[in-house]
Design a protein around this motif. Sequence first.
Motif, PDB file in Angstrom:
ATOM      1  N   ASP A   2     -34.622  -9.510  25.452  1.00 19.67           N
ATOM      2  CA  ASP A   2     -35.096 -10.276  25.343  1.00 19.67           C
ATOM      3  C   ASP A   2     -33.895 -11.203  24.332  1.00 19.67           C
ATOM      4  OD1 ASP A   2     -37.652  -9.449  23.548  1.00 19.67           O
ATOM      5  OD2 ASP A   2     -36.366  -7.995  23.109  1.00 19.67           O
ATOM      6  N   ALA A   3     -32.625 -11.323  25.091  1.00 16.33           N
ATOM      7  CA  ALA A   3     -32.073 -12.164  25.165  1.00 16.33           C
ATOM      8  C   ALA A   3     -30.663 -11.372  26.356  1.00 16.33           C
ATOM      9  CB  ALA A   3     -31.235 -12.701  23.777  1.00 16.33           C
ATOM     10  N   VAL A   4     -29.911 -12.051  26.417  1.00 13.86           N
ATOM     11  CA  VAL A   4     -28.210 -12.105  27.324  1.00 13.86           C
ATOM     12  C   VAL A   4     -27.793 -13.031  26.683  1.00 13.86           C
ATOM     13  CG1 VAL A   4     -27.361 -12.083  28.929  1.00 13.86           C
ATOM     14  CG2 VAL A   4     -29.669 -12.005  29.762  1.00 13.86           C
ATOM     15  N   ALA A   5     -26.561 -12.820  26.679  1.00 15.58           N
ATOM     16  CA  ALA A   5     -24.878 -13.315  25.750  1.00 15.58           C
ATOM     17  C   ALA A   5     -24.463 -13.135  26.206  1.00 15.58           C
ATOM     18  CB  ALA A   5     -25.086 -12.631  24.084  1.00 15.58           C
ATOM     19  N   THR A   6     -23.344 -14.484  27.204  1.00 21.73           N
ATOM     20  CA  THR A   6     -22.119 -14.464  27.183  1.00 21.73           C
ATOM     21  C   THR A   6     -22.096 -14.952  27.329  1.00 21.73           C
ATOM     22  OG1 THR A   6     -23.685 -16.177  28.967  1.00 21.73           O
ATOM     23  CG2 THR A   6     -23.665 -14.434  29.495  1.00 21.73           C
ATOM     24  N   VAL A   7     -20.230 -14.545  27.098  1.00 20.14           N
ATOM     25  CA  VAL A   7     -19.682 -15.366  26.923  1.00 20.14           C
ATOM     26  C   VAL A   7     -18.423 -15.082  26.934  1.00 20.14           C
ATOM     27  CG1 VAL A   7     -17.648 -15.530  23.902  1.00 20.14           C
ATOM     28  CG2 VAL A   7     -19.861 -14.741  23.516  1.00 20.14           C
ATOM     29  N   PHE A   8     -17.009 -16.896  27.405  1.00 15.20           N
ATOM     30  CA  PHE A   8     -15.838 -16.838  27.969  1.00 15.20           C
ATOM     31  C   PHE A   8     -16.232 -15.393  29.174  1.00 15.20           C
ATOM     32  CE2 PHE A   8     -14.043 -18.405  24.576  1.00 15.20           C
ATOM     33  CZ  PHE A   8     -13.500 -19.599  25.434  1.00 15.20           C
ATOM     34  N   PHE A   9     -17.459 -16.349  30.413  1.00  8.46           N
ATOM     35  CA  PHE A   9     -17.799 -14.085  31.105  1.00  8.46           C
ATOM     36  C   PHE A   9     -18.593 -16.275  32.416  1.00  8.46           C
ATOM     37  CE2 PHE A   9     -21.581 -12.447  33.046  1.00  8.46           C
ATOM     38  CZ  PHE A   9     -20.890 -11.195  33.713  1.00  8.46           C
ATOM     39  N   ILE A  10     -19.284 -16.717  32.137  1.00  6.60           N
ATOM     40  CA  ILE A  10     -20.193 -17.234  33.993  1.00  6.60           C
ATOM     41  C   ILE A  10     -18.745 -17.987  34.921  1.00  6.60           C
ATOM     42  CG2 ILE A  10     -22.343 -17.424  33.060  1.00  6.60           C
ATOM     43  CD1 ILE A  10     -21.385 -20.537  32.577  1.00  6.60           C
ATOM     44  N   ASP A  11     -17.870 -17.962  34.074  1.00  8.24           N
ATOM     45  CA  ASP A  11     -17.011 -18.495  35.291  1.00  8.24           C
ATOM     46  C   ASP A  11     -15.719 -17.472  36.015  1.00  8.24           C
ATOM     47  OD1 ASP A  11     -15.608 -17.965  32.495  1.00  8.24           O
ATOM     48  OD2 ASP A  11     -13.891 -19.587  32.821  1.00  8.24           O
ATOM     49  N   THR A  12     -16.117 -16.082  35.421  1.00 11.03           N
ATOM     50  CA  THR A  12     -15.585 -14.715  36.817  1.00 11.03           C
ATOM     51  C   THR A  12     -16.828 -14.948  37.593  1.00 11.03           C
ATOM     52  OG1 THR A  12     -17.857 -13.528  35.741  1.00 11.03           O
ATOM     53  CG2 THR A  12     -15.112 -13.467  33.962  1.00 11.03           C
ATOM     54  N   ALA A  13     -17.666 -15.848  37.908  1.00 13.82           N
ATOM     55  CA  ALA A  13     -18.670 -15.522  39.052  1.00 13.82           C
ATOM     56  C   ALA A  13     -17.974 -15.951  40.522  1.00 13.82           C
ATOM     57  CB  ALA A  13     -20.465 -15.680  38.905  1.00 13.82           C
TER      58      ALA A  13
ATOM     59  N   TRP B 151     -31.186 -16.970  26.550  1.00 10.34           N
ATOM     60  CA  TRP B 151     -29.928 -16.988  27.389  1.00 10.34           C
ATOM     61  C   TRP B 151     -28.799 -17.681  26.210  1.00 10.34           C
ATOM     62  CZ3 TRP B 151     -28.830 -17.750  33.217  1.00 10.34           C
ATOM     63  CH2 TRP B 151     -26.927 -17.955  33.332  1.00 10.34           C
ATOM     64  N   ILE B 152     -28.266 -16.903  26.096  1.00 10.97           N
ATOM     65  CA  ILE B 152     -26.881 -17.174  25.134  1.00 10.97           C
ATOM     66  C   ILE B 152     -25.693 -17.744  25.528  1.00 10.97           C
ATOM     67  CG2 ILE B 152     -25.958 -17.934  22.726  1.00 10.97           C
ATOM     68  CD1 ILE B 152     -28.152 -16.130  21.945  1.00 10.97           C
ATOM     69  N   ASN B 153     -24.834 -19.029  26.425  1.00  7.35           N
ATOM     70  CA  ASN B 153     -23.963 -18.890  26.680  1.00  7.35           C
ATOM     71  C   ASN B 153     -23.286 -19.807  25.769  1.00  7.35           C
ATOM     72  OD1 ASN B 153     -22.225 -18.943  29.072  1.00  7.35           O
ATOM     73  ND2 ASN B 153     -22.289 -20.693  28.487  1.00  7.35           N
ATOM     74  N   LEU B 154     -21.540 -19.135  26.159  1.00  9.38           N
ATOM     75  CA  LEU B 154     -20.979 -20.197  25.137  1.00  9.38           C
ATOM     76  C   LEU B 154     -19.022 -19.530  25.664  1.00  9.38           C
ATOM     77  CD1 LEU B 154     -19.907 -20.281  21.713  1.00  9.38           C
ATOM     78  CD2 LEU B 154     -17.580 -20.060  23.497  1.00  9.38           C
ATOM     79  N   GLY B 155     -18.482 -20.477  26.315  1.00  6.75           N
ATOM     80  CA  GLY B 155     -17.195 -20.392  26.950  1.00  6.75           C
ATOM     81  C   GLY B 155     -16.762 -21.951  27.840  1.00  6.75           C
ATOM     82  N   PRO B 156     -15.189 -21.604  28.829  1.00  3.15           N
ATOM     83  CA  PRO B 156     -14.787 -22.301  29.494  1.00  3.15           C
ATOM     84  C   PRO B 156     -15.709 -22.599  31.216  1.00  3.15           C
ATOM     85  CG  PRO B 156     -13.660 -21.228  29.206  1.00  3.15           C
ATOM     86  CD  PRO B 156     -14.847 -20.787  28.846  1.00  3.15           C
ATOM     87  N   LEU B 157     -15.410 -22.905  31.876  1.00  4.91           N
ATOM     88  CA  LEU B 157     -14.448 -22.956  33.767  1.00  4.91           C
ATOM     89  C   LEU B 157     -14.384 -23.046  33.751  1.00  4.91           C
ATOM     90  CD1 LEU B 157     -18.340 -25.217  34.298  1.00  4.91           C
ATOM     91  CD2 LEU B 157     -18.484 -22.531  33.921  1.00  4.91           C
ATOM     92  N   LEU B 158     -13.085 -21.778  33.661  1.00  9.00           N
ATOM     93  CA  LEU B 158     -11.501 -21.418  34.557  1.00  9.00           C
ATOM     94  C   LEU B 158     -12.062 -20.504  35.788  1.00  9.00           C
ATOM     95  CD1 LEU B 158      -8.715 -22.197  34.858  1.00  9.00           C
ATOM     96  CD2 LEU B 158      -8.737 -19.192  32.988  1.00  9.00           C
ATOM     97  N   TRP B 159     -13.230 -21.563  36.861  1.00  9.13           N
ATOM     98  CA  TRP B 159     -12.913 -20.358  37.842  1.00  9.13           C
ATOM     99  C   TRP B 159     -12.612 -19.522  38.584  1.00  9.13           C
ATOM    100  CZ3 TRP B 159     -18.287 -20.722  37.378  1.00  9.13           C
ATOM    101  CH2 TRP B 159     -18.973 -21.575  37.798  1.00  9.13           C
ATOM    102  N   HIS B 160     -12.557 -18.704  38.967  1.00 10.52           N
ATOM    103  CA  HIS B 160     -11.501 -17.517  39.691  1.00 10.52           C
ATOM    104  C   HIS B 160     -11.805 -17.371  41.928  1.00 10.52           C
ATOM    105  CE1 HIS B 160      -8.704 -17.155  36.043  1.00 10.52           C
ATOM    106  NE2 HIS B 160     -10.577 -16.791  35.089  1.00 10.52           N
ATOM    107  N   PRO B 161     -11.104 -17.906  42.226  1.00 17.54           N
ATOM    108  CA  PRO B 161     -11.656 -18.367  43.701  1.00 17.54           C
ATOM    109  C   PRO B 161     -11.406 -17.014  44.351  1.00 17.54           C
ATOM    110  CG  PRO B 161     -11.054 -19.822  43.139  1.00 17.54           C
ATOM    111  CD  PRO B 161     -10.458 -19.892  42.220  1.00 17.54           C
ATOM    112  N   PRO B 162     -11.950 -15.898  44.568  1.00 16.21           N
ATOM    113  CA  PRO B 162     -11.429 -14.885  45.133  1.00 16.21           C
ATOM    114  C   PRO B 162     -10.414 -14.711  46.361  1.00 16.21           C
ATOM    115  CG  PRO B 162     -14.156 -15.078  46.073  1.00 16.21           C
ATOM    116  CD  PRO B 162     -13.180 -16.051  45.579  1.00 16.21           C
ATOM    117  N   PRO B 163      -9.517 -13.531  46.474  1.00 15.98           N
ATOM    118  CA  PRO B 163      -8.637 -13.909  47.375  1.00 15.98           C
ATOM    119  C   PRO B 163      -9.552 -14.328  48.368  1.00 15.98           C
ATOM    120  CG  PRO B 163      -8.660 -12.074  46.828  1.00 15.98           C
ATOM    121  CD  PRO B 163      -9.655 -12.657  45.895  1.00 15.98           C
ATOM    122  N   ARG B 164      -8.456 -14.350  49.543  1.00 18.31           N
ATOM    123  CA  ARG B 164      -8.890 -14.770  51.390  1.00 18.31           C
ATOM    124  C   ARG B 164      -9.036 -13.224  51.719  1.00 18.31           C
ATOM    125  NH1 ARG B 164      -6.232 -15.569  55.854  1.00 18.31           N
ATOM    126  NH2 ARG B 164      -7.548 -16.572  57.189  1.00 18.31           N
ATOM    127  N   ARG B 165      -9.927 -13.692  52.136  1.00 21.23           N
ATOM    128  CA  ARG B 165      -9.806 -11.960  53.419  1.00 21.23           C
ATOM    129  C   ARG B 165      -9.094 -12.615  54.556  1.00 21.23           C
ATOM    130  NH1 ARG B 165     -14.084  -8.326  50.670  1.00 21.23           N
ATOM    131  NH2 ARG B 165     -15.338  -9.921  49.542  1.00 21.23           N
TER     132      ARG B 165
END
Length: 427
Positions: A303-314, A334-348
């Motif tokens: 019924d609900a998804v709660a993302t806290v300091f999470f979506i910027d791990t994508a 969908w309840i979301n709370l967090g910043p957008l500190l993106w973490h690009p994956p390492p170069r392959r």
Amino acid sequence: MEEEYDPTTDPQEKTLILSVLDSFRSYRRLAHLHGTHRRRQAFYSLPQAHWTLLSQPPFTLLSTFSQMDTLIDLNAELAEAIFIAGFKLFLAPTLDSEWVASIVPEKYAHDEMHIFSLVLDRLGAEASPNDVDKARSCLNQFYREWSADGVVERAKCFDPVLAALEDEFLARSHQGGGPAADRSQIKVLVPGVGLGRLVFDVCRAGFSVEGNEISYHMLMASALVLNETSKAAQFRIAPFALNGSNLVARDDQFRTFFVPDVHPATELAKEGVSRVPASERLSMSTGDFCVVYGRSDYAGVFDAVATVFFIDTAPNLIRYIEAVRNCLRPGGMWINLGPLLWHPPPRRENDADEDEEERKRRVERDAGIGDPGSVELTNEEVVALVQHFGFDMEKQEHGTIETGYISNSRSMLQNSYWPSFWVARRK
């Protein structure tokens, strides 16, 4: 649901589990090495007149190093408790008891730390530098999630989520003018659950909740605090002891905090606002959020998804949005709370040498957050993307919440987030 995946059947995953276990086991040794031994070496590299001066009051830096050693040992008690809990959870079920008995001297037969350590040595466990860093960070996170002082940060980040769930419950209770439903009827998913405090708080509020986590560090630590602790304030930690910068006074570095601030099992056993026992309302899952909750057997479950300091791990936020949309029922929130500190994956390094078939196999194997490619979006672009995939934005706030993250409130350096907070409804 599909049969639960056993990570120890995958050689790479088993190697990772051994590395994580060793990172907690070796915390004491490595923290003394990097935290005080090398500081002492640098100290005695000063001219003798200088280090002699700094050894005396009011500086007494040699005493400072000794106090750091004492606090490292405090932290190590928690690290080793996590090691034992993680060993029991992930490794012990896979071991042959006769083999274990054959390598353990009789004098250690009742010493879990020695037994598990001997097994780890025999299996060739060696923590990677990255896992060592994660273990240290994991211990510090106990301050944020499970200390009384951490409530300052928790309230900023968790209270808006709990308030949104409460509003949802009240709205449903008044639909049709009938009697209020039980809170347990609202099923909540919390991805990236960390040390489990938000899952615990959502359960304590009466809702049914499932936490998901991919990090073995966090899974082992949350298993300890939620399932293995025997009382509140069982451990004492010094999260800032190894940081010698931006200090006003030495006491600010050496503050200690008791964890957990409450005993989870005792709290959840109390009669609460739901008629359904907490043991039937709380569960945890292991694995990649996109892979686990993008499956058809999870369609419309929550019924609900709660993302806290999470979506910027994508690396690719679209994968997260698709998984959220899949596991939410129509009308779910969908309840979301967090910043957008993106973490690009390492170069392959080997991408250029792959042929098409190898690339396809890798993409299939890496399904989830390991997929190749990444993108960094603004908050406005994130909102637009969520709307594009069939969500209506019911609430949006930015600039109304200010919070630190494992912050020493007495430090000269204060880093603050002004996270985005929004509530979206699946059409």
